[in-house]
Design an enzyme around this catalytic site. Structure first.
Site, PDB file in Angstrom:
ATOM      1  N   ARG A 129       0.828  -1.214   0.000  1.00 33.07           N
ATOM      2  CA  ARG A 129       0.000   0.000   0.000  1.00 33.07           C
ATOM      3  C   ARG A 129       0.866   1.269   0.000  1.00 33.07           C
ATOM      4  O   ARG A 129       1.876   1.353   0.674  1.00 33.07           O
ATOM      5  CB  ARG A 129      -0.887   0.002   1.251  1.00 33.07           C
ATOM      6  N   ARG A 161       3.204   4.374   4.313  1.00 34.07           N
ATOM      7  CA  ARG A 161       2.957   4.758   5.705  1.00 34.07           C
ATOM      8  C   ARG A 161       3.981   4.094   6.615  1.00 34.07           C
ATOM      9  O   ARG A 161       4.324   2.933   6.423  1.00 34.07           O
ATOM     10  CB  ARG A 161       1.556   4.309   6.129  1.00 34.07           C
ATOM     11  N   ARG A 172      -0.200  -4.110  14.757  1.00 32.03           N
ATOM     12  CA  ARG A 172      -1.552  -3.594  14.510  1.00 32.03           C
ATOM     13  C   ARG A 172      -2.576  -4.720  14.400  1.00 32.03           C
ATOM     14  O   ARG A 172      -3.697  -4.584  14.863  1.00 32.03           O
ATOM     15  CB  ARG A 172      -1.555  -2.746  13.230  1.00 32.03           C
TER      16      ARG A 172
HETATM   17  P1  ADP Z   1      -5.371   0.877  10.133  1.00 38.11           P
HETATM   18  O1  ADP Z   1      -6.813   0.533  10.415  1.00 38.11           O
HETATM   19  O2  ADP Z   1      -4.927   0.321   8.835  1.00 38.11           O
HETATM   20  O3  ADP Z   1      -4.445   0.612  11.275  1.00 38.11           O
HETATM   21  P2  ADP Z   1      -5.922   3.694  10.408  1.00 38.11           P
HETATM   22  O4  ADP Z   1      -5.613   4.712   9.384  1.00 38.11           O
HETATM   23  O5  ADP Z   1      -7.364   3.455  10.748  1.00 38.11           O
HETATM   24  O6  ADP Z   1      -5.226   2.404   9.872  1.00 38.11           O
HETATM   25  O7  ADP Z   1      -5.169   4.036  11.773  1.00 38.11           O
HETATM   26  C1  ADP Z   1      -3.792   4.299  11.819  1.00 38.11           C
HETATM   27  C2  ADP Z   1      -3.339   4.482  13.282  1.00 38.11           C
HETATM   28  O8  ADP Z   1      -4.017   5.625  13.841  1.00 38.11           O
HETATM   29  C3  ADP Z   1      -3.672   3.344  14.230  1.00 38.11           C
HETATM   30  O9  ADP Z   1      -2.707   2.301  14.187  1.00 38.11           O
HETATM   31  C4  ADP Z   1      -3.683   4.067  15.574  1.00 38.11           C
HETATM   32  O10 ADP Z   1      -2.379   4.371  16.019  1.00 38.11           O
HETATM   33  C5  ADP Z   1      -4.334   5.385  15.223  1.00 38.11           C
HETATM   34  N1  ADP Z   1      -5.805   5.338  15.342  1.00 38.11           N
HETATM   35  C6  ADP Z   1      -6.700   5.478  14.328  1.00 38.11           C
HETATM   36  N2  ADP Z   1      -7.964   5.374  14.800  1.00 38.11           N
HETATM   37  C7  ADP Z   1      -7.857   5.158  16.136  1.00 38.11           C
HETATM   38  C8  ADP Z   1      -8.789   4.960  17.172  1.00 38.11           C
HETATM   39  N3  ADP Z   1     -10.115   4.957  16.933  1.00 38.11           N
HETATM   40  N4  ADP Z   1      -8.325   4.764  18.438  1.00 38.11           N
HETATM   41  C9  ADP Z   1      -7.019   4.774  18.698  1.00 38.11           C
HETATM   42  N5  ADP Z   1      -6.071   4.942  17.780  1.00 38.11           N
HETATM   43  C10 ADP Z   1      -6.474   5.142  16.494  1.00 38.11           C
END
Ligand code: ADP
Length: 219
Positions: A129, A161, A172
């Site tokens: 990605r 990223r 993750r």
């Molecule tokens: P992905 O679902 O692929 O991990 P996201 O773009 O949704 O990617 O999130 C990237 C990062 O942002 C997460 O790994 C976390 O560190 C933070 N993050 C995003 N949404 C949340 C949330 N609702 N609560 C806590 N941390 C979050």
């Protein structure tokens, strides 16, 4: 019943939540609210929140519930969210799911889509990605935008990223199983959960989700 279309999209990293929410936002004319995009923009712009969360994001950990809840509450105060929203990456813990109910009040969550993909697929998708740092457009490493480093949508830089590196991906996915997967039962017990196969062409996934939403009178 209120007609505010609040759609939660759940699924592990790499399931295609961002891609689908962008497409659905256009079809339904409601905003795509991605907490990941909001946090990454804060990191890029070096705001106070951005400085606070940068290392947490990079390591693939979750930022605090209080902080994310506050950001989502602020986002829901913006005018475009009055008709609804596609929630991507939120809620991600049971505390956040309860905060969301509180934020929405009578306009509860209308449906939760579980974008389901086999584990074997997500690691591949994540490592190939690439994303635009400006507008969040998503590409794969073989796309011309990824090769040239420039987004055709907005001219922004297309990069990998930091949390799409192998160590952070493993972290993750662990965090997803521990903190987020339990939300599937939370929404299932309320009769709001619908599973959609995420291992199909993006257009087919969008069509299936739109069908499900129409059946439930959403959008
Ligand atoms: P992905 O679902 O692929 O991990 P996201 O773009 O949704 O990617 O999130 C990237 C990062 O942002 C997460 O790994 C976390 O560190 C933070 N993050 C995003 N949404 C949340 C949330 N609702 N609560 C806590 N941390 C979050």
């Amino acid at each position: 019943m209120s007609t505010r279309a609040i759609v939660v999209v759940l699924g592990k990293q790499g399931a295609g939540k961002g891609t689908q929410c962008k497409r659905l936002a256009q079809h339904l004319d409601i905003p795509h609210v991605s907490t990941g995009d909001i946090l990454r923009a804060a990191v890029r712009d070096k705001t106070q929140v951005g400085l606070e969360v940068a290392s947490i994001l990079e390591a693939g950990q979750l930022v605090s519930d209080d902080l994310v809840n506050r950001l989502v509450k602020e986002r829901f105060n913006e005018a475009d969210a009055a008709r609804g929203a596609l929630l991507d990456g939120f809620p991600r813990t049971d505390v956040q799911a309860e905060a969301l109910d509180e934020i929405l009040g009578d306009d509860g969550v209308k449906i939760c889509i579980n974008l389901d993909v086999p584990n074997a697929l997500v690691a591949d998708r994540l490592s190939s990605r690439r994303v635009c740092q400006e507008c969040g457009a998503i590409y794969t490493d073989s796309d011309i935008e990824a090769i040239s480093g420039t987004c055709t949508n907005c001219g922004g830089d297309v990069v990998q990223r930091a949390d799409d590196m192998p160590e952070a991906i493993i972290k993750r996915l662990e965090v997803y199983e521990r903190d987020t997967a339990p939300l599937l039962s939370f929404y299932e017990s309320r009769g709001l959960l619908v599973r959609v196969d995420g291992d199909q062409d993006p257009q087919e996934v969008t069509a299936e989700i739109l069908e499900v939403l129409t059946e439930r009178g959403i959008g």
